[in-house]
Design a protein around this motif. Structure first.
Motif, mmCIF file in Angstrom:
data_model
loop_
_atom_site.group_PDB
_atom_site.id
_atom_site.type_symbol
_atom_site.label_atom_id
_atom_site.label_comp_id
_atom_site.label_asym_id
_atom_site.label_seq_id
_atom_site.Cartn_x
_atom_site.Cartn_y
_atom_site.Cartn_z
ATOM 1 N N ARG A 266 -6.904 12.626 -5.800
ATOM 2 C CA ARG A 266 -8.183 12.049 -5.375
ATOM 3 C C ARG A 266 -9.271 13.106 -5.198
ATOM 4 O O ARG A 266 -10.456 12.801 -5.254
ATOM 5 N N HIS B 242 2.374 -5.229 7.254
ATOM 6 C CA HIS B 242 1.105 -5.058 6.540
ATOM 7 C C HIS B 242 1.198 -3.716 5.813
ATOM 8 O O HIS B 242 2.294 -3.175 5.697
ATOM 9 N N ARG C 66 0.824 -1.217 0.000
ATOM 10 C CA ARG C 66 0.000 0.000 0.000
ATOM 11 C C ARG C 66 0.858 1.268 0.000
ATOM 12 O O ARG C 66 0.503 2.262 0.629
ATOM 13 N N GLN C 67 1.977 1.216 -0.728
ATOM 14 C CA GLN C 67 2.875 2.377 -0.765
ATOM 15 C C GLN C 67 2.265 3.551 -1.517
ATOM 16 O O GLN C 67 2.586 4.708 -1.257
ATOM 17 N N ALA C 68 1.391 3.243 -2.490
ATOM 18 C CA ALA C 68 0.652 4.311 -3.169
ATOM 19 C C ALA C 68 -0.639 4.511 -2.393
ATOM 20 O O ALA C 68 -1.114 3.595 -1.743
ATOM 21 N N ARG D 175 -3.363 6.853 0.195
ATOM 22 C CA ARG D 175 -3.729 7.997 1.029
ATOM 23 C C ARG D 175 -2.654 8.585 1.915
ATOM 24 O O ARG D 175 -2.802 9.706 2.396
ATOM 25 N N SER E 8 -4.161 -0.568 -8.168
ATOM 26 C CA SER E 8 -5.464 -1.182 -8.432
ATOM 27 C C SER E 8 -6.029 -1.611 -7.088
ATOM 28 O O SER E 8 -5.698 -1.020 -6.064
ATOM 29 N N ASP E 9 -6.866 -2.613 -7.057
ATOM 30 C CA ASP E 9 -7.386 -3.136 -5.794
ATOM 31 C C ASP E 9 -7.693 -4.610 -5.957
ATOM 32 O O ASP E 9 -7.951 -5.070 -7.065
ATOM 33 N N ILE E 10 -7.704 -5.347 -4.840
ATOM 34 C CA ILE E 10 -8.026 -6.781 -4.953
ATOM 35 C C ILE E 10 -9.482 -6.987 -5.388
ATOM 36 O O ILE E 10 -9.811 -8.020 -5.945
ATOM 37 N N TYR F 232 -1.097 11.927 -3.840
ATOM 38 C CA TYR F 232 -2.240 11.048 -4.131
ATOM 39 C C TYR F 232 -3.536 11.735 -3.708
ATOM 40 O O TYR F 232 -4.515 11.782 -4.454
ATOM 41 N N PHE G 192 -16.357 2.500 -2.616
ATOM 42 C CA PHE G 192 -15.789 2.849 -1.326
ATOM 43 C C PHE G 192 -16.722 3.797 -0.614
ATOM 44 O O PHE G 192 -17.315 4.668 -1.229
ATOM 45 N N ILE H 227 4.320 -1.054 -7.332
ATOM 46 C CA ILE H 227 3.224 -2.026 -7.418
ATOM 47 C C ILE H 227 2.069 -1.384 -8.170
ATOM 48 O O ILE H 227 1.727 -0.223 -7.916
ATOM 49 N N SER I 103 -4.796 -11.529 2.898
ATOM 50 C CA SER I 103 -4.796 -10.659 4.083
ATOM 51 C C SER I 103 -5.630 -11.219 5.215
ATOM 52 O O SER I 103 -5.455 -10.835 6.368
ATOM 53 N N PHE J 22 -0.434 -7.922 -8.812
ATOM 54 C CA PHE J 22 -0.999 -8.584 -7.632
ATOM 55 C C PHE J 22 -2.449 -8.989 -7.843
ATOM 56 O O PHE J 22 -3.102 -8.564 -8.793
ATOM 57 N N PHE K 50 -2.262 -11.454 -2.191
ATOM 58 C CA PHE K 50 -2.606 -10.933 -0.868
ATOM 59 C C PHE K 50 -3.640 -11.851 -0.219
ATOM 60 O O PHE K 50 -4.802 -11.860 -0.620
HETATM 61 O O1 CP3 Z 1 -0.097 -1.361 -2.543
HETATM 62 C C1 CP3 Z 1 -0.374 -0.432 -3.337
HETATM 63 O O2 CP3 Z 1 0.078 0.713 -3.208
HETATM 64 C C2 CP3 Z 1 -1.224 -0.765 -4.560
HETATM 65 C C3 CP3 Z 1 -2.617 -0.547 -4.444
HETATM 66 C C4 CP3 Z 1 -3.508 -1.379 -3.529
HETATM 67 C C5 CP3 Z 1 -4.730 -0.865 -3.025
HETATM 68 N N1 CP3 Z 1 -5.357 -1.857 -2.363
HETATM 69 C C6 CP3 Z 1 -5.228 0.506 -3.233
HETATM 70 C C7 CP3 Z 1 -6.318 1.041 -2.394
HETATM 71 C C8 CP3 Z 1 -3.402 -2.710 -3.095
HETATM 72 C C9 CP3 Z 1 -2.285 -3.703 -3.312
HETATM 73 C C10 CP3 Z 1 -4.594 -3.001 -2.360
HETATM 74 C C11 CP3 Z 1 -4.877 -4.321 -1.768
HETATM 75 C C12 CP3 Z 1 -6.082 -4.512 -0.960
HETATM 76 N N2 CP3 Z 1 -7.307 -3.944 -1.112
HETATM 77 C C13 CP3 Z 1 -6.175 -5.465 0.095
HETATM 78 C C14 CP3 Z 1 -5.068 -6.391 0.534
HETATM 79 C C15 CP3 Z 1 -4.002 -5.727 1.293
HETATM 80 C C16 CP3 Z 1 -4.367 -5.340 2.701
HETATM 81 O O3 CP3 Z 1 -4.225 -4.153 3.021
HETATM 82 O O4 CP3 Z 1 -4.735 -6.226 3.469
HETATM 83 C C17 CP3 Z 1 -7.475 -5.381 0.609
HETATM 84 C C18 CP3 Z 1 -8.042 -6.193 1.763
HETATM 85 C C19 CP3 Z 1 -8.192 -4.420 -0.171
HETATM 86 C C20 CP3 Z 1 -9.628 -4.070 -0.064
HETATM 87 C C21 CP3 Z 1 -9.857 -2.633 0.185
HETATM 88 N N3 CP3 Z 1 -9.428 -1.594 -0.616
HETATM 89 C C22 CP3 Z 1 -10.594 -2.068 1.252
HETATM 90 C C23 CP3 Z 1 -11.221 -2.870 2.375
HETATM 91 C C24 CP3 Z 1 -10.597 -0.687 1.069
HETATM 92 C C25 CP3 Z 1 -11.330 0.323 1.880
HETATM 93 C C26 CP3 Z 1 -10.604 0.610 3.128
HETATM 94 C C27 CP3 Z 1 -9.350 1.372 2.825
HETATM 95 O O5 CP3 Z 1 -8.259 0.855 3.108
HETATM 96 O O6 CP3 Z 1 -9.498 2.466 2.317
HETATM 97 C C28 CP3 Z 1 -9.818 -0.409 -0.081
HETATM 98 C C29 CP3 Z 1 -9.527 0.945 -0.620
HETATM 99 C C30 CP3 Z 1 -8.227 1.247 -1.266
HETATM 100 N N4 CP3 Z 1 -7.431 0.399 -1.946
HETATM 101 C C31 CP3 Z 1 -7.629 2.539 -1.270
HETATM 102 C C32 CP3 Z 1 -6.423 2.411 -1.978
HETATM 103 C C33 CP3 Z 1 -5.435 3.496 -2.286
HETATM 104 C C34 CP3 Z 1 -8.219 3.797 -0.695
HETATM 105 C C35 CP3 Z 1 -9.111 4.391 -1.734
HETATM 106 C C36 CP3 Z 1 -9.308 5.851 -1.546
HETATM 107 O O7 CP3 Z 1 -8.525 6.651 -2.106
HETATM 108 O O8 CP3 Z 1 -10.260 6.238 -0.848
#
Ligand code: CP3
Length: 361
Positions: free
Chosen positions: A58, A339, A45-47, A49, A93-95, A54, A108, A90, A226, A161, A224
């Motif tokens: 957004r 994490h 999650r280096q990219a 919020r 995107s999102d899972i 970023y 979201f 990385i 998780s 991923f 992932f």
């Molecule tokens: O790692 C990176 O920088 C690449 C991008 C990435 C995102 N999500 C972007 C994101 C990756 C690899 C993920 C993985 C992801 N997504 C997981 C597995 C990793 C972990 O943290 O356990 C899971 C469980 C998700 C599902 C997810 N995505 C949830 C539950 C949420 C809402 C809660 C939250 O964290 O905001 C997201 C949103 C999300 N995914 C954001 C980003 C940048 C925030 C979106 C925003 O800008 O509001």
């Protein structure tokens, strides 16, 4: 004419030089268990919020637009690499894009968390999910990867991923984020046929999606898992492990695979996964994980992410250094957090972390 040739030769040379950048080479070598000058570093999650750049983007674009517009996805993917000089980028995107491509959309919520457009409840909902052709429906990811490869130009390795079948099944059955994830476990216990149908469809979809990412040139992929640690140790293999093992087997060595299964202590299942690298969370010492896994397995982890929000830069630097010393001269070690980066991470702490690794000798 001569000028053009010269320019082309120069462009090819700089492309070549970039393709062999120390950052990318370091990451690719560690993925392949080869010696490196110092451990490569990227952060889950280096990219996102934690970065002001970023947040600024957004304000103008929805998350959906960011991941579906190649120029924006590429910009966000590159932001942390530009700012911190990480060794890997990385894909942004999102899972949850996989369930979406299977027919279950998501959005979201303003207060945080994610909501699926519907819930998967029973056998007939599972039967309706479409696992074939997911890669075509996710061509927007392929297009983003093409542009990211070009923009990144070899300055860092590129990771693709996907979520694990077990972790995705949890979000799909809960209909989004949940305080307590119980429904997937319940289905797994009550109706194994239905659970296996769902996990099998997810396994096929995730494999196809990762294969597409590999064909577009990612250097490695991370799965992932998780929510792996939600499972009792004796259920891990049947509910999560075997499905990831099938994905790894089907990818058949086309690219290195990192399996991150948060909280999982089922070491035998993790050991026989066939993954090149196992991601370790901060709930266990790296040295302990090293003893439990085969000697030729790569390890990734495991700084406590909370330090990035709560500690002072000097503390982050000291803890980073401690992990680097522990893993000194160990092939296949990749520095990461236990994490994801929390949204409240302080920039000066991320800088201290990056500088400590980059100056490690
Ligand atoms: O790692 C990176 O920088 C690449 C991008 C990435 C995102 N999500 C972007 C994101 C990756 C690899 C993920 C993985 C992801 N997504 C997981 C597995 C990793 C972990 O943290 O356990 C899971 C469980 C998700 C599902 C997810 N995505 C949830 C539950 C949420 C809402 C809660 C939250 O964290 O905001 C997201 C949103 C999300 N995914 C954001 C980003 C940048 C925030 C979106 C925003 O800008 O509001």
């Amino acid at each position: 004419m001569a000028d053009t040739t010269q320019e082309t030769a120069q462009a090819a040379k700089s492309l070549h030089a970039a393709a062999n950048s120390p950052q990318r080479e370091r990451m690719v070598n560690a993925l392949n268990f080869l010696p490196v000058d110092r451990p490569p570093c990227w952060l889950m999650r280096q990219a996102g919020r934690c970065l002001p750049e970023y947040r600024a983007l957004r304000e103008k674009h929805s998350f959906r637009d960011l991941i579906r517009t190649p120029e924006l996805a590429s910009e966000v993917t590159l932001q942390p690499v530009r700012r911190f000089g990480f060794d890997a980028a990385i894909l942004f995107s999102d899972i949850l894009v996989v369930p979406e491509a299977m027919g279950q959309g998501f959005r979201f919520q303003d207060g945080g968390g994610v909501k699926m457009e519907s819930e998967v409840r029973d056998m007939s909902d599972i039967q309706e999910l479409r696992e074939d052709g997911v890669a075509e429906r996710m061509e927007y990811v392929g297009a983003a990867l093409d542009l990211i490869k070009q923009d990144l130009n070899g300055r860092a390795a590129l990771l693709g991923f996907a979520g694990s079948p077990w972790t995705l099944a949890n979000f799909m059955l809960e209909g989004g984020s949940a305080k307590k994830f119980g429904k997937a476990k319940e289905l797994f216990k009550r109706d194994r046929r239905a659970y296996n149908l769902l996990a099998g469809k997810l396994m096929a979809a995730v494999t196809e999606f990762l294969q597409m990412q590999i064909s577009r040139g990612v250097d490695a992929v991370q799965i992932f898992d998780s929510l792996g640690g939600e499972l009792p140790a004796e259920d891990f293999e049947a509910a999560s492990g075997q499905w990831m093992e099938m994905i790894v087997a089907r990818l058949n060595g086309q690219a290195p695979v990192i399996v991150y299964s948060k909280g999982t202590r089922a070491w035998n299942a993790l050991s026989k996964m066939g993954a090149n690298v196992i991601g370790i969370d901060h709930g266990i010492a790296l040295a302990e994980a090293e003893r439990r896994l085969p000697r030729d397995t790569g390890l990734q982890g495991n700084l406590d992410p909370a330090l990035l929000s709560d500690a002072e830069p000097a503390t982050v630097a000291a803890e980073t250094r401690r992990l680097l010393e522990q893993m000194r001269d160990r092939n296949g070690y990749i520095f990461n957090l236990g994490h994801g980066v929390p949204p409240s991470a302080r920039m000066e702490n991320l800088e201290a972390l990056a500088a400590t690794i980059q100056n490690f000798v």
